[in-house]
Design an enzyme around this catalytic site. Sequence first.
Site: not given
Ligand SMILES: *Cc1c(COP(=O)(O)O)cnc(C)c1O
Length: 389
Positions: A54, A107, A179, A204
């Site tokens: 972990r 988000y 973020d 992403k």
């Molecule tokens: C997609 C996204 C997330 C979440 O990511 P996941 O891997 O799908 O949990 C968080 N913040 C933003 C800006 C995103 O586009």
Amino acid sequence: MKKRTRITHAGRDPDKQHGIVNPPVWRASTVLFPDVASLRAATDHPFDGVYYGRFGTPTQFALGDAICALEEAAGCVLVGSGLAAVTSGLLASLSGGDHLLMVDSVYGPTRKFCDGTLKRLGVDTEYYDPCIGEGIRDLLRDNTRAIFMESPGSLTFEVQDVPAICRVAAERDITTLLDNTWATPLHFRGLEHGVDIEIHAATKYISGHADTMLGLLLVNASKLDNLRSTVASLGHCAGSDDCYLALRGLRTLAVRLEQHERTARELIEWLRQQPEVSRILYPADSECPGHEIWKRDFDGATGLFGVVFEACDPDRFNRMIDGLTLFGLGYSWGGYESLVLPTEPARSRTATEWTAAGPCLRIHAGLEDPADLIEDLAAGFARLRGQTD
Ligand SMILES: *Cc1c(COP(=O)(O)O)cnc(C)c1O
């Protein structure tokens, strides 16, 4: 070293792995120790090496090192999804009774976490205008412990004045979280601009192939111990195979982003000429709120943008989307393929009002030939106009 060089060389050491270019996938739960003394020593310092699955294996460490090298961060903490990175960053920064300032364009699932779990734990979330900048000072309370930013905002793409907000927060020792998923560490380096905890959905662009869920947090030394122990106590970790894929994706991030941006700009140029298009939401576009800040702080744009339509017939709007052949319809983005998603920004706002003439569409410009993508869109607009079915 320049970014492109770092992205190619960081986080690997072929000499230590038989000359093989990429680090292997180490899959592990149990790690064996030669004697009681070494087991106890490792237990006292679980973050200082291989200890238990972990806490990571050399595969996780390689990805963390590579990401850290891009931002000169003290540490990179890996978790199983972007949302897990958001929620663990917030949980590491807040306690019951605290006040959190959260950007209104955040988000959706982040908002849901604040309005649900954080509220239940006694954290008071107040949403603020993404364009507030230094004006955030007026919202500070004695118990404000954290300011969360997302720049550009999800769905609506306002660019925030991150440095100004971080300066205000630093005066009062308030933790700042960002973020930074849209820009990636290549186009915006939050830590350099004063952010304490920088969050990425590596799902992403970093992974880049729509085949991995992964989140990461980048921090300076002052926040590392607390963040690491919070994530460990929550039991979050990232799988070795996913980390391998993210590290492989990272190697081509610069060239992919360049093409995503170029294609996005071509699509936008075409879309702008269509009378049904009311507004484009894209930080590199001069109409975008915060565009000047984007020019000042960012090194580039990416392939994700929004389109606001003029008022139109909802059935025809849906037919426009349903008949697309190259653009997939689905959540997430950042893979090599083009996507569309109808969005409803007005439904997830409380501090600011979102007004648009008609419906909104989010587009992810993939790596297909832009001419083919435009042809697909043109056929869609013909359906929107009722010229074809
Ligand atoms: C997609 C996204 C997330 C979440 O990511 P996941 O891997 O799908 O949990 C968080 N913040 C933003 C800006 C995103 O586009």
